[in-house]
Design an enzyme around this catalytic site. Structure first.
Site, PDB file in Angstrom:
ATOM      1  N   TRP A 103       0.636  -1.098   0.036  1.00 31.39           N
ATOM      2  CA  TRP A 103       0.107  -0.158  -0.015  1.00 31.39           C
ATOM      3  C   TRP A 103       0.836   1.175   0.068  1.00 31.39           C
ATOM      4  O   TRP A 103       0.494   2.297  -0.594  1.00 31.39           O
ATOM      5  CB  TRP A 103      -0.998  -0.102   1.115  1.00 31.39           C
ATOM      6  CG  TRP A 103      -2.058  -1.216   1.243  1.00 31.39           C
ATOM      7  CD1 TRP A 103      -1.753  -2.534   2.022  1.00 31.39           C
ATOM      8  CD2 TRP A 103      -2.712  -1.724   0.158  1.00 31.39           C
ATOM      9  NE1 TRP A 103      -2.560  -3.327   1.474  1.00 31.39           N
ATOM     10  CE2 TRP A 103      -3.080  -2.972   0.335  1.00 31.39           C
ATOM     11  CE3 TRP A 103      -3.324  -0.981  -1.089  1.00 31.39           C
ATOM     12  CZ2 TRP A 103      -4.368  -3.461  -0.287  1.00 31.39           C
ATOM     13  CZ3 TRP A 103      -4.217  -1.653  -1.965  1.00 31.39           C
ATOM     14  CH2 TRP A 103      -4.911  -2.858  -1.556  1.00 31.39           C
ATOM     15  N   ASP A 173      -1.103   6.855   6.655  1.00 29.03           N
ATOM     16  CA  ASP A 173      -2.000   5.797   6.186  1.00 29.03           C
ATOM     17  C   ASP A 173      -2.502   5.059   7.501  1.00 29.03           C
ATOM     18  O   ASP A 173      -1.671   3.921   7.704  1.00 29.03           O
ATOM     19  CB  ASP A 173      -1.645   5.252   5.201  1.00 29.03           C
ATOM     20  CG  ASP A 173      -3.124   4.000   4.578  1.00 29.03           C
ATOM     21  OD1 ASP A 173      -3.967   3.977   5.406  1.00 29.03           O
ATOM     22  OD2 ASP A 173      -2.872   3.483   3.481  1.00 29.03           O
ATOM     23  N   LYS A 197     -11.652  -1.709   8.662  1.00 33.70           N
ATOM     24  CA  LYS A 197     -11.037  -2.510   9.143  1.00 33.70           C
ATOM     25  C   LYS A 197     -11.578  -2.470  10.757  1.00 33.70           C
ATOM     26  O   LYS A 197     -12.183  -3.205  11.320  1.00 33.70           O
ATOM     27  CB  LYS A 197      -9.766  -2.168   9.209  1.00 33.70           C
ATOM     28  CG  LYS A 197      -9.150  -1.907   7.976  1.00 33.70           C
ATOM     29  CD  LYS A 197      -8.960  -2.952   7.201  1.00 33.70           C
ATOM     30  CE  LYS A 197      -8.117  -2.768   5.844  1.00 33.70           C
ATOM     31  NZ  LYS A 197      -7.803  -3.719   4.980  1.00 33.70           N
TER      32      LYS A 197
END
Length: 362
Positions: A103, A173, A197
């Site tokens: 990511w 992030d 999440k």
């Protein structure tokens, strides 16, 4: 009701049962309005209370200082990969990226479209098994910002503490570990996180941004992609994902009822250690991907001796009621994502299954 699955999905992931049950009760008639939250106007007083309470709860739980704006956006973390350099990086400007997984690498590639990102550090040569030591990191005061990913869902690594970047804004992030532990928001210029999440269902992206950083943003950015557009309108410039924000607010209420982030953090550590201890005491039958000092409490990644044995493990685990234990499609193996809403009992059940599977297959 059928017994709920042992849900170890990496995202969208488990939601607290109490939140789901409350949403079920309010689904058709929200607080006497005669409508579902999904049917309310986002300009109505009933919805604005939901919206503002969610912001207030997030501010309280994370101790967000007043000089930060809290935004509810859409497009997931993946859109943030572009929005951040679009707003804060110009042609010829540099931004430092610490790349510790897929990511953060994707975020780096998006930044290349707008300026000159460079790698401050990368754990790629070690197959993303670790987080760089803080002592190894050096920063350029001229950088537009520094970017990192706090937790890596695919490889199972997590920052235990964050670098001090002085006057250079630190951007993180935190999609896969926000709300899992206390953090010092004042260390960051901007924090962003997809909700799916620990915060709620997919569809909402939380952005926490310092007002000083807002003032430095590039002017020539499309209206919808300007952070200032959403900051000025309390994230109500256009129709927000109202049901997702309602669910996010209820998840935040649930975290409060658990005792807040200190209690949640302790529970998460105990849950993860149940599985890590099983791996560590298996005499190599199971072995983790991440170095021990970089292990994630959210995503526990491990392998078995062969792909054939892993396929058998995953097939039997599925039959036993475990969901989401497959590793990411890019790396294979196994992964147990023990987010906030995953109960300790699920981790204990997985540990027992792992021990029994080893006994039968050794």
């Amino acid at each position: 009701m059928k017994q709920r699955a042992y849900n170890f999905n990496a995202g969208p992931s488990a939601l607290p049962l109490a939140v789901l049950e409350k949403a079920q009760k309010e689904f058709v008639d929200f607080q006497g309005t005669g409508m579902s939250v999904m049917e309310l106007s986002h300009r109505s007083a009933a919805y604005e209370e939901v919206h503002n309470q969610a912001i207030a709860r997030l501010r309280s739980l994370l101790s967000i200082p007043d000089q930060y704006e809290v935004l509810f956006l859409q497009g997931g973390a993946s859109l943030q990969f572009s929005m951040i350099p679009m707003n804060f990086l110009s042609s010829g400007q540099k931004a430092g990226y610490i790349t510790t997984g897929s990511w953060s690498e994707k975020a780096f590639k998006e930044a290349e479209l707008f300026g000159e990102p460079y790698h401050i550090a990368s754990s790629k040569e070690n197959h993303y098994r670790d987080i760089p030591a803080l002592s190894e990191l050096t920063f350029n005061e001229q950088d537009a910002y520094i970017h990192l990913t706090s937790n890596n869902t695919i490889y199972g690594t997590q920052w235990k503490e964050f670098p001090q970047t002085e006057n250079v804004p630190l951007i993180a992030d935190m999609s896969s570990d926000i709300l899992s532990r206390p953090i010092d928001v004042s260390q960051f210029g901007l924090i962003y996180a997809g909700a799916q999440k620990n915060l709620g269902p997919a569809g909402v992206t939380v952005v926490i941004i310092h007002k000083d950083l807002l003032e430095k943003a590039n002017a020539e950015v499309p209206t919808m992609l300007k952070y200032s557009t959403h900051a000025k309108t309390n994230s109500l410039f256009h129709t927000p994902p109202t049901f997702g924000i309602y669910m996010l607010g209820e998840v935040l209420r649930w975290v409060e009822e658990q005792g807040g982030l200190d209690v949640i953090s302790q529970k998460n550590e105990k849950k993860a250690n149940i599985i890590y201890d099983t791996i560590d005491h298996s005499n190599g039958f199971y072995y983790g991907h991440a170095e021990k000092d970089s292990r994630s409490l959210m995503n526990i990644t491990f392998r078995l001796g062969s792909e054939e044995l892993e396929k058998k493990f995953l097939a039997e685990a599925k039959e036993a009621g475990f969901v989401g234990l497959n590793g990411h499609r890019s790396v294979g193996g196994c992964r147990a994502s023990a987010y906030n809403a995953v109960p300790r009992e699920a981790c204990e059940a997985l540990s027992e299954f792992m021990v029994e599977f080893q006994r039968k297959n050794s």
